[in-house]
Design a protein around this motif. Structure first.
Motif, PDB file in Angstrom:
ATOM      1  N   LEU A  22      58.596  99.812  46.331  1.00  0.00           N
ATOM      2  CA  LEU A  22      58.921  98.687  45.472  1.00  0.00           C
ATOM      3  C   LEU A  22      58.619  99.018  44.006  1.00  0.00           C
ATOM      4  CD1 LEU A  22      57.441  95.761  47.601  1.00  0.00           C
ATOM      5  CD2 LEU A  22      59.850  96.409  47.382  1.00  0.00           C
ATOM      6  N   ILE A  26      56.763  94.124  41.622  1.00  0.00           N
ATOM      7  CA  ILE A  26      57.706  93.476  42.532  1.00  0.00           C
ATOM      8  C   ILE A  26      57.082  93.390  43.914  1.00  0.00           C
ATOM      9  CG2 ILE A  26      59.962  93.636  43.671  1.00  0.00           C
ATOM     10  CD1 ILE A  26      60.155  92.880  40.767  1.00  0.00           C
ATOM     11  N   ILE A  28      57.602  92.011  48.042  1.00  0.00           N
ATOM     12  CA  ILE A  28      58.592  91.658  49.063  1.00  0.00           C
ATOM     13  C   ILE A  28      58.399  90.212  49.482  1.00  0.00           C
ATOM     14  CG2 ILE A  28      57.169  92.385  51.027  1.00  0.00           C
ATOM     15  CD1 ILE A  28      60.945  92.913  50.694  1.00  0.00           C
ATOM     16  N   TYR A 130      62.906  89.424  47.054  1.00  0.00           N
ATOM     17  CA  TYR A 130      62.000  90.110  46.131  1.00  0.00           C
ATOM     18  C   TYR A 130      61.528  89.130  45.061  1.00  0.00           C
ATOM     19  CZ  TYR A 130      64.168  93.941  48.554  1.00  0.00           C
ATOM     20  OH  TYR A 130      64.617  94.752  49.564  1.00  0.00           O
ATOM     21  N   TYR A 144      68.135  92.601  44.893  1.00  0.00           N
ATOM     22  CA  TYR A 144      67.993  93.990  45.331  1.00  0.00           C
ATOM     23  C   TYR A 144      68.675  94.958  44.367  1.00  0.00           C
ATOM     24  CZ  TYR A 144      72.849  93.885  46.938  1.00  0.00           C
ATOM     25  OH  TYR A 144      74.218  93.781  46.978  1.00  0.00           O
TER      26      TYR A 144
END
Length: 231
Positions: A22, A26, A28, A130, A144
């Motif tokens: 990542l 950032i 998930i 995200y 993404y």
């Protein structure tokens, strides 16, 4: 297994591979891990209500889950407010999402919710979301494709999860892409290489319509209906 059973199993098993790095700052967003039992409960009730059959459906793909919609309910373009007002499914939270609101206004024009979901399954190119925190420590949705490294490193995961969703019972003659810019370009090129679908049909993203074309919403709903009712 019914279509619903396959979706529920897929969601519970969703996990970003360790190979994905990542970008800095950032995080998930995995609704089925972050929110635990509540998201699983809501999404299970939804899918069992509308997808407990063996019908084939066409796939509609957004970008990735939003924090006020699928990030809470586990159902793409369906906020807690949509669940309560349109699906009669109780949710303790009351988040609103403009994209979801457009989709459910469109569905109302299409016919009943049962009619729509008997023919379409809505998901996202990236089934996981995200999040980035801004200077005020507020969570901001990121896409993404906002970071080249993220887009490249998640591509194997995206291909794998698209193939798994096709196995639910998805028609592959055409796929509907919500977003006719970056999301469409990515999906079109991905499909050109891997041949998952015969045709990728782009539609303006609901958020773009809600933010910039609200006064022309009827025109955009008609555009959606023209495509969806053509199959």
């Amino acid at each position: 297994m019914t279509f619903a059973d396959k979706v529920i199993t897929f969601n519970k098993e969703l996990n970003l591979p360790d190979t994905v790095q990542l970008p800095k700052n950032i995080a998930i967003m995995n609704p089925f891990k972050d929110n635990g039992k509540e998201t699983v409960k809501l999404s299970t009730e939804f899918y069992k209500r509308y997808f407990s059959d063996h019908k084939k459906r066409h796939l509609v793909l957004g970008v990735n889950p939003g924090k006020n919609g699928a990030g809470v309910t586990g159902i793409p373009f369906t906020s807690p407010q949509n669940l309560k007002e349109s699906c009669n499914i109780f949710c303790e939270q009351n988040h609103h999402e403009v994209s979801g609101a457009f989709i459910y206004r469109m569905i109302k024009q299409y016919g009943t919710i049962e009619d729509f979901y008997s023919k379409f399954f809505i998901s996202n190119v990236s089934p996981l979301g995200y999040i980035k925190r801004n200077e005020n420590n507020e969570e901001i949705n990121k896409n993404y494709y906002d970071y080249i490294d993220l887009m490249v490193s998640t591509t194997p995961f995206i291909i794998e999860t698209l193939k798994k969703q096709i196995e639910f019972g998805i028609y592959t003659d055409k796929v509907f892409c919500l977003g006719n810019g970056d999301n469409y370009n990515y999906l079109y090129n991905l499909n050109k290489e891997y041949g998952l679908f015969d045709q990728v049909i782009a539609l303006p993203h609901p958020r773009y319509i809600a933010q910039y074309k609200r006064k022309q919403e009827t025109k955009y709903i008609d555009l959606y209906l023209e495509q969806f009712k053509s199959i």
